[in-house]
Design a protein around this motif. Structure first.
Motif, PDB file in Angstrom:
ATOM      1  N   GLU A  72       0.831  -1.209   0.000  1.00  0.00           N
ATOM      2  CA  GLU A  72       0.000   0.000   0.000  1.00  0.00           C
ATOM      3  C   GLU A  72       0.863   1.256   0.000  1.00  0.00           C
ATOM      4  N   HIS A  73       1.976   1.195   0.739  1.00  0.00           N
ATOM      5  CA  HIS A  73       2.820   2.380   0.923  1.00  0.00           C
ATOM      6  C   HIS A  73       4.233   1.925   1.289  1.00  0.00           C
ATOM      7  N   PRO A  74       5.256   2.677   0.868  1.00  0.00           N
ATOM      8  CA  PRO A  74       6.641   2.313   1.208  1.00  0.00           C
ATOM      9  C   PRO A  74       6.915   2.243   2.716  1.00  0.00           C
ATOM     10  N   LYS A  75       6.080   2.862   3.525  1.00  0.00           N
ATOM     11  CA  LYS A  75       6.313   2.813   4.978  1.00  0.00           C
ATOM     12  C   LYS A  75       6.175   1.382   5.517  1.00  0.00           C
ATOM     13  N   HIS A  76       5.609   0.472   4.722  1.00  0.00           N
ATOM     14  CA  HIS A  76       5.418  -0.915   5.156  1.00  0.00           C
ATOM     15  C   HIS A  76       6.572  -1.841   4.755  1.00  0.00           C
ATOM     16  N   ILE A  77       7.559  -1.309   4.068  1.00  0.00           N
ATOM     17  CA  ILE A  77       8.656  -2.145   3.560  1.00  0.00           C
ATOM     18  C   ILE A  77       9.366  -2.879   4.693  1.00  0.00           C
ATOM     19  N   GLU A  78       9.698  -2.196   5.750  1.00  0.00           N
ATOM     20  CA  GLU A  78      10.462  -2.816   6.838  1.00  0.00           C
ATOM     21  C   GLU A  78       9.691  -3.978   7.478  1.00  0.00           C
ATOM     22  N   LYS A  79       8.415  -3.791   7.746  1.00  0.00           N
ATOM     23  CA  LYS A  79       7.610  -4.865   8.343  1.00  0.00           C
ATOM     24  C   LYS A  79       7.452  -6.026   7.361  1.00  0.00           C
ATOM     25  N   PHE A  80       7.258  -5.711   6.087  1.00  0.00           N
ATOM     26  CA  PHE A  80       7.120  -6.764   5.087  1.00  0.00           C
ATOM     27  C   PHE A  80       8.411  -7.572   4.988  1.00  0.00           C
ATOM     28  N   THR A  81       9.543  -6.898   4.925  1.00  0.00           N
ATOM     29  CA  THR A  81      10.810  -7.631   4.791  1.00  0.00           C
ATOM     30  C   THR A  81      11.102  -8.475   6.031  1.00  0.00           C
ATOM     31  N   SER A  82      10.624  -8.063   7.189  1.00  0.00           N
ATOM     32  CA  SER A  82      10.841  -8.894   8.380  1.00  0.00           C
ATOM     33  C   SER A  82      10.019 -10.189   8.279  1.00  0.00           C
ATOM     34  N   VAL A  83       8.820 -10.131   7.688  1.00  0.00           N
ATOM     35  CA  VAL A  83       8.019 -11.339   7.448  1.00  0.00           C
ATOM     36  C   VAL A  83       8.759 -12.253   6.467  1.00  0.00           C
ATOM     37  N   VAL A  84       9.306 -11.662   5.427  1.00  0.00           N
ATOM     38  CA  VAL A  84      10.041 -12.418   4.418  1.00  0.00           C
ATOM     39  C   VAL A  84      11.247 -13.115   5.046  1.00  0.00           C
ATOM     40  N   MET A  85      12.011 -12.381   5.823  1.00  0.00           N
ATOM     41  CA  MET A  85      13.234 -12.942   6.413  1.00  0.00           C
ATOM     42  C   MET A  85      12.928 -14.077   7.389  1.00  0.00           C
ATOM     43  N   ALA A  86      11.767 -14.049   8.006  1.00  0.00           N
ATOM     44  CA  ALA A  86      11.402 -15.068   8.993  1.00  0.00           C
ATOM     45  C   ALA A  86      10.846 -16.342   8.367  1.00  0.00           C
ATOM     46  N   ASN A  87      10.588 -16.337   7.052  1.00  0.00           N
ATOM     47  CA  ASN A  87       9.947 -17.481   6.413  1.00  0.00           C
ATOM     48  C   ASN A  87      10.960 -18.280   5.601  1.00  0.00           C
ATOM     49  N   ARG A  88      11.164 -19.522   5.959  1.00  0.00           N
ATOM     50  CA  ARG A  88      12.157 -20.372   5.300  1.00  0.00           C
ATOM     51  C   ARG A  88      11.741 -20.838   3.910  1.00  0.00           C
ATOM     52  N   GLU A  89      10.452 -20.761   3.604  1.00  0.00           N
ATOM     53  CA  GLU A  89       9.995 -21.192   2.282  1.00  0.00           C
ATOM     54  C   GLU A  89      10.214 -20.106   1.225  1.00  0.00           C
ATOM     55  N   ILE A  90      10.501 -18.890   1.663  1.00  0.00           N
ATOM     56  CA  ILE A  90      10.817 -17.806   0.728  1.00  0.00           C
ATOM     57  C   ILE A  90      12.323 -17.847   0.485  1.00  0.00           C
ATOM     58  N   LEU A  91      12.698 -18.236  -0.730  1.00  0.00           N
ATOM     59  CA  LEU A  91      14.111 -18.404  -1.070  1.00  0.00           C
ATOM     60  C   LEU A  91      14.769 -17.098  -1.500  1.00  0.00           C
ATOM     61  N   GLU A  92      14.018 -16.260  -2.186  1.00  0.00           N
ATOM     62  CA  GLU A  92      14.556 -14.998  -2.695  1.00  0.00           C
ATOM     63  C   GLU A  92      13.512 -13.916  -2.546  1.00  0.00           C
ATOM     64  N   CYS A  93      13.981 -12.696  -2.335  1.00  0.00           N
ATOM     65  CA  CYS A  93      13.098 -11.531  -2.287  1.00  0.00           C
ATOM     66  C   CYS A  93      13.818 -10.390  -2.982  1.00  0.00           C
ATOM     67  N   HIS A  94      13.187  -9.835  -4.000  1.00  0.00           N
ATOM     68  CA  HIS A  94      13.785  -8.760  -4.785  1.00  0.00           C
ATOM     69  C   HIS A  94      12.854  -7.553  -4.781  1.00  0.00           C
ATOM     70  N   TYR A  95      13.408  -6.387  -4.492  1.00  0.00           N
ATOM     71  CA  TYR A  95      12.676  -5.126  -4.590  1.00  0.00           C
ATOM     72  C   TYR A  95      12.764  -4.721  -6.049  1.00  0.00           C
ATOM     73  N   ILE A  96      11.619  -4.537  -6.722  1.00  0.00           N
ATOM     74  CA  ILE A  96      11.619  -4.400  -8.180  1.00  0.00           C
ATOM     75  C   ILE A  96      10.882  -3.141  -8.641  1.00  0.00           C
ATOM     76  N   THR A  97      11.044  -2.841  -9.914  1.00  0.00           N
ATOM     77  CA  THR A  97      10.290  -1.764 -10.546  1.00  0.00           C
ATOM     78  C   THR A  97       9.088  -2.380 -11.252  1.00  0.00           C
ATOM     79  N   GLY A  98       8.166  -1.545 -11.681  1.00  0.00           N
ATOM     80  CA  GLY A  98       7.016  -2.038 -12.437  1.00  0.00           C
ATOM     81  C   GLY A  98       5.745  -2.006 -11.614  1.00  0.00           C
TER      82      GLY A  98
END
Length: 153
Positions: A72-98
């Protein structure tokens, strides 16, 4: 960077555990010279790590997918990335354009586990939408650039 460094990198790219004596025969250098070149490539950061690649299908992970995530907004990036880092089934996470903000590569046991993972991602603070693409088969998968590309620079 010269042709010999590229040959050494090709050997290591094919098998990171290949013995320096085997590499030395392939590149026509002494073992100590090969070890020193590998050490220099590591110290320069060109070789970032040596790793083992586990076959996901043989490990019982039968579903690989890409998930596009929009926040919804860039202010959520930090919380979102913490969810990503805590999940072992997520192998890669890329911040992208588009149209999306992030692209995740995930590997799960089956479709029910993919559904659970999707619900976790969708439930993360600030996630506006997701779009998922399931991989049916993989034609090509490289884990680093081709060492021949280094000679072009």
């Amino acid at each position: 960077m010269d042709d010999i460094d590229v040959k050494i990198l090709k050997c290591l790219r094919a098998n990171a555990r290949e013995n320096a004596s085997v590499i030395s025969e392939k590149v026509n250098m002494s073992v100590s010279a090969v070890i020193e070149r590998i050490r220099k490539l590591e110290n320069s950061g060109l070789i970032s790590r040596h790793t083992t690649i586990i076959d996901s299908a043989k490990a019982g992970k039968d579903v690989t997918a890409f998930i596009f995530v929009s926040l919804e907004h860039p202010k959520h990036i930090e919380k979102f990335t913490s969810v990503v880092m805590a999940n072992r089934e997520i192998l890669e996470c890329h911040y992208i354009t588009g149209d999306s903000d992030f692209l995740l590569k995930v590997c799960t046991d089956n479709t029910p586990s993919l559904e659970r993972l999707l619900n976790t991602v969708k439930g993360a603070v600030g996630v506006q939408s997701t779009r998922t693409i399931v991989i049916l088969s993989t034609i090509k998968e490289e884990h680093s650039i081709d060492p021949d590309e280094l000679l072009k620079h």
